[in-house]
Design a protein around this motif. Sequence first.
Motif, PDB file in Angstrom:
ATOM      1  N   LEU A 183      24.754  14.268  27.167  1.00  0.00           N
ATOM      2  CA  LEU A 183      25.154  13.764  28.478  1.00  0.00           C
ATOM      3  C   LEU A 183      25.647  14.897  29.370  1.00  0.00           C
ATOM      4  CD1 LEU A 183      26.913  10.538  27.219  1.00  0.00           C
ATOM      5  CD2 LEU A 183      24.913  10.605  28.707  1.00  0.00           C
ATOM      6  N   LEU A 184      26.350  15.847  28.789  1.00  0.00           N
ATOM      7  CA  LEU A 184      26.798  17.007  29.551  1.00  0.00           C
ATOM      8  C   LEU A 184      25.603  17.844  29.997  1.00  0.00           C
ATOM      9  CD1 LEU A 184      29.279  18.574  30.553  1.00  0.00           C
ATOM     10  CD2 LEU A 184      29.378  19.703  28.325  1.00  0.00           C
ATOM     11  N   LEU A 185      24.629  18.008  29.095  1.00  0.00           N
ATOM     12  CA  LEU A 185      23.425  18.765  29.437  1.00  0.00           C
ATOM     13  C   LEU A 185      22.657  18.090  30.574  1.00  0.00           C
ATOM     14  CD1 LEU A 185      21.613  21.199  28.634  1.00  0.00           C
ATOM     15  CD2 LEU A 185      20.372  19.623  27.136  1.00  0.00           C
ATOM     16  N   ALA A 186      22.594  16.754  30.560  1.00  0.00           N
ATOM     17  CA  ALA A 186      21.877  16.041  31.622  1.00  0.00           C
ATOM     18  C   ALA A 186      22.506  16.288  32.980  1.00  0.00           C
ATOM     19  CB  ALA A 186      21.858  14.544  31.317  1.00  0.00           C
ATOM     20  N   ALA A 187      23.829  16.282  33.030  1.00  0.00           N
ATOM     21  CA  ALA A 187      24.506  16.529  34.300  1.00  0.00           C
ATOM     22  C   ALA A 187      24.203  17.933  34.820  1.00  0.00           C
ATOM     23  CB  ALA A 187      26.012  16.328  34.123  1.00  0.00           C
ATOM     24  N   HIS A 188      24.207  18.915  33.930  1.00  0.00           N
ATOM     25  CA  HIS A 188      23.910  20.284  34.346  1.00  0.00           C
ATOM     26  C   HIS A 188      22.431  20.456  34.679  1.00  0.00           C
ATOM     27  CE1 HIS A 188      27.778  21.640  32.148  1.00  0.00           C
ATOM     28  NE2 HIS A 188      27.994  21.501  33.441  1.00  0.00           N
ATOM     29  N   ALA A 189      21.554  19.725  33.968  1.00  0.00           N
ATOM     30  CA  ALA A 189      20.123  19.822  34.252  1.00  0.00           C
ATOM     31  C   ALA A 189      19.796  19.261  35.630  1.00  0.00           C
ATOM     32  CB  ALA A 189      19.329  19.083  33.179  1.00  0.00           C
ATOM     33  N   GLU A 190      20.449  18.187  36.031  1.00  0.00           N
ATOM     34  CA  GLU A 190      20.205  17.644  37.363  1.00  0.00           C
ATOM     35  C   GLU A 190      20.609  18.651  38.430  1.00  0.00           C
ATOM     36  OE1 GLU A 190      20.856  13.595  39.998  1.00  0.00           O
ATOM     37  OE2 GLU A 190      21.773  13.761  38.025  1.00  0.00           O
ATOM     38  N   GLN A 191      21.668  19.383  38.157  1.00  0.00           N
ATOM     39  CA  GLN A 191      22.150  20.389  39.103  1.00  0.00           C
ATOM     40  C   GLN A 191      21.203  21.584  39.166  1.00  0.00           C
ATOM     41  OE1 GLN A 191      26.215  21.489  38.316  1.00  0.00           O
ATOM     42  NE2 GLN A 191      26.115  23.342  39.551  1.00  0.00           N
ATOM     43  N   ALA A 192      20.679  22.011  38.012  1.00  0.00           N
ATOM     44  CA  ALA A 192      19.875  23.233  37.949  1.00  0.00           C
ATOM     45  C   ALA A 192      18.386  22.980  38.149  1.00  0.00           C
ATOM     46  CB  ALA A 192      20.091  23.938  36.605  1.00  0.00           C
ATOM     47  N   LEU A 193      17.882  21.848  37.655  1.00  0.00           N
ATOM     48  CA  LEU A 193      16.441  21.611  37.637  1.00  0.00           C
ATOM     49  C   LEU A 193      15.971  20.640  38.709  1.00  0.00           C
ATOM     50  CD1 LEU A 193      15.927  21.189  33.771  1.00  0.00           C
ATOM     51  CD2 LEU A 193      16.035  23.306  35.103  1.00  0.00           C
ATOM     52  N   GLY A 194      16.849  19.732  39.107  1.00  0.00           N
ATOM     53  CA  GLY A 194      16.460  18.713  40.070  1.00  0.00           C
ATOM     54  C   GLY A 194      16.518  17.326  39.450  1.00  0.00           C
ATOM     55  N   ALA A 195      16.488  16.310  40.283  1.00  0.00           N
ATOM     56  CA  ALA A 195      16.612  14.928  39.821  1.00  0.00           C
ATOM     57  C   ALA A 195      15.374  14.503  39.044  1.00  0.00           C
ATOM     58  CB  ALA A 195      16.826  14.002  41.011  1.00  0.00           C
ATOM     59  N   GLY A 196      15.600  13.788  37.948  1.00  0.00           N
ATOM     60  CA  GLY A 196      14.518  13.200  37.182  1.00  0.00           C
ATOM     61  C   GLY A 196      13.800  14.129  36.244  1.00  0.00           C
ATOM     62  N   VAL A 197      14.148  15.420  36.228  1.00  0.00           N
ATOM     63  CA  VAL A 197      13.436  16.365  35.362  1.00  0.00           C
ATOM     64  C   VAL A 197      13.913  16.262  33.920  1.00  0.00           C
ATOM     65  CG1 VAL A 197      12.886  18.797  34.984  1.00  0.00           C
ATOM     66  CG2 VAL A 197      13.051  17.902  37.305  1.00  0.00           C
ATOM     67  N   LEU A 198      15.206  16.083  33.714  1.00  0.00           N
ATOM     68  CA  LEU A 198      15.748  15.849  32.374  1.00  0.00           C
ATOM     69  C   LEU A 198      16.753  14.711  32.465  1.00  0.00           C
ATOM     70  CD1 LEU A 198      16.219  16.432  29.394  1.00  0.00           C
ATOM     71  CD2 LEU A 198      17.830  18.240  30.050  1.00  0.00           C
ATOM     72  N   THR A 199      16.408  13.593  31.857  1.00  0.00           N
ATOM     73  CA  THR A 199      17.270  12.415  31.865  1.00  0.00           C
ATOM     74  C   THR A 199      17.651  12.069  30.436  1.00  0.00           C
ATOM     75  OG1 THR A 199      16.167  11.543  33.830  1.00  0.00           O
ATOM     76  CG2 THR A 199      17.441   9.987  32.536  1.00  0.00           C
ATOM     77  N   VAL A 200      18.899  11.727  30.224  1.00  0.00           N
ATOM     78  CA  VAL A 200      19.383  11.344  28.891  1.00  0.00           C
ATOM     79  C   VAL A 200      19.576   9.839  28.828  1.00  0.00           C
ATOM     80  CG1 VAL A 200      21.353  11.477  27.307  1.00  0.00           C
ATOM     81  CG2 VAL A 200      20.407  13.561  28.313  1.00  0.00           C
TER      82      VAL A 200
END
Length: 460
Positions: A183-200
């Motif tokens: 869940l922590l990774l998903a929050a950081h992925a949305e910030q770094a990669l963009g919405a919908g690219v990595l969802t948990v």
Amino acid sequence: MAARLRLVSPIGMSSDGEPLMELIDPRTGAVRGTRLPAREAEVAGAVAAARSARAGWAALTPRERQRRLGALAELVERHADDYVAAECAGTGKPAAEAAGEVAEVADLFRFYGGAARAATAPAAGDYLAGHQSWVRWEPVGVVAAVVPWNYPLLMAGWRCAPALAAGNPVLLKPAETTPDSALLLAAHAEQALGAGVLTVLPGDRETGRLLVGAGCDLIAFTGSPAGGADVAARAGLTPVSLELGGNSPVLVLPDAPADTWEQLAAACTYNAGQSCAAPARVIVLDEAYEAAVAALAAAMAGRRAGRDFGPLNNPDQAARYDRIVASSGAKAVHTAPGRSDGLWRPATVLAELPDGDPAVVEEVFGPLLTVQRAATLDAAVALAESVPQALAASVWTRDLPTGLALTDRLSAGEVWLNCHLAQSAELPHSGRRSSGAGTDLSVLALREYQRPKTVTARLL
């Protein structure tokens, strides 16, 4: 939907009557919180969001994907303490182990960001008279990744990093007991990669089944053979990548290095033995058997639960471990002092086991080593090859030609000589037989998440 998926309180109640998953602290056995599992609406919404993100993510140049994955790696490193705390909460592993794994995950995102920029294909050329042909490697599409509880963040990195680098959005379903770091990774992925690219999608087995049946383009599963068989059956014609565990043989010759037993004890108890590639079945020649049992027991006695390694992850795994040990027909049991609270289990050696003993045939997945005897090297290899799993193995001898010859005879996907669990992002990790089909790590893992397209043009 985002709040339900990512920001639900670790301790909360469902307002719509949905049963909550209990999260157990393996260090105490007590409930540490609850989590609302994702169900059909959340899975369908996440798939739709990934489909929307797919074209934009795949269209990025490898250089831009590398930049964004590097930004994600920086966020992981910047918040390393938070990741360590999340890993320790879900697994109970020592903070030093968790910190090392967090660093590995950051390295994986950087490695695959660069690897995707150097992808290779058959050279363009005139393979047919009057025609020019070339091969494009394209993203497979939306990837569903289902990962286990033994290395929650690291296994997420093994699956997500190459899939993302290859241009695929990923839907990640963590294990029921260890959603914290994902869940922590998903929050950081949305910030770094963009919405919908990595969802948990945190949840239970039903969440996983819903995800497998949600129409994703590839299913990447790491877990038990039973779970992998279920995924493969439900996936139908959807491609699957499966890593399904191991039961690693360890061939120790009489001239093994002096530190062999300490090395094996440390490798066996790392992560409380909850590693698919952990040493499991020590095989020695008859003339060295008694000395080997004594030396291994002494080395394992020096490994203490709570000081050197953590507890088992969950009550089900602890009960399974206890069943295997209790049903073993071993004539000699050597056990180091342990702890009576939580899900801690002591470092254990079982010797003089009968043929077909459950501690040999089954993957124990705990801080336990069995010791078997063999009359010859041929018999030792036969014992090593006598189980369905073929993920990893190791050979220990100062005679390097003999050791290298033995590595050739072992059918595991990864074989070590005078070491065990020595892994790097550059080196492939793959299973054979019932240990699965597919490759993790190395540039070869990119192929799990790509498909080739041959383009041939008639020259006018």
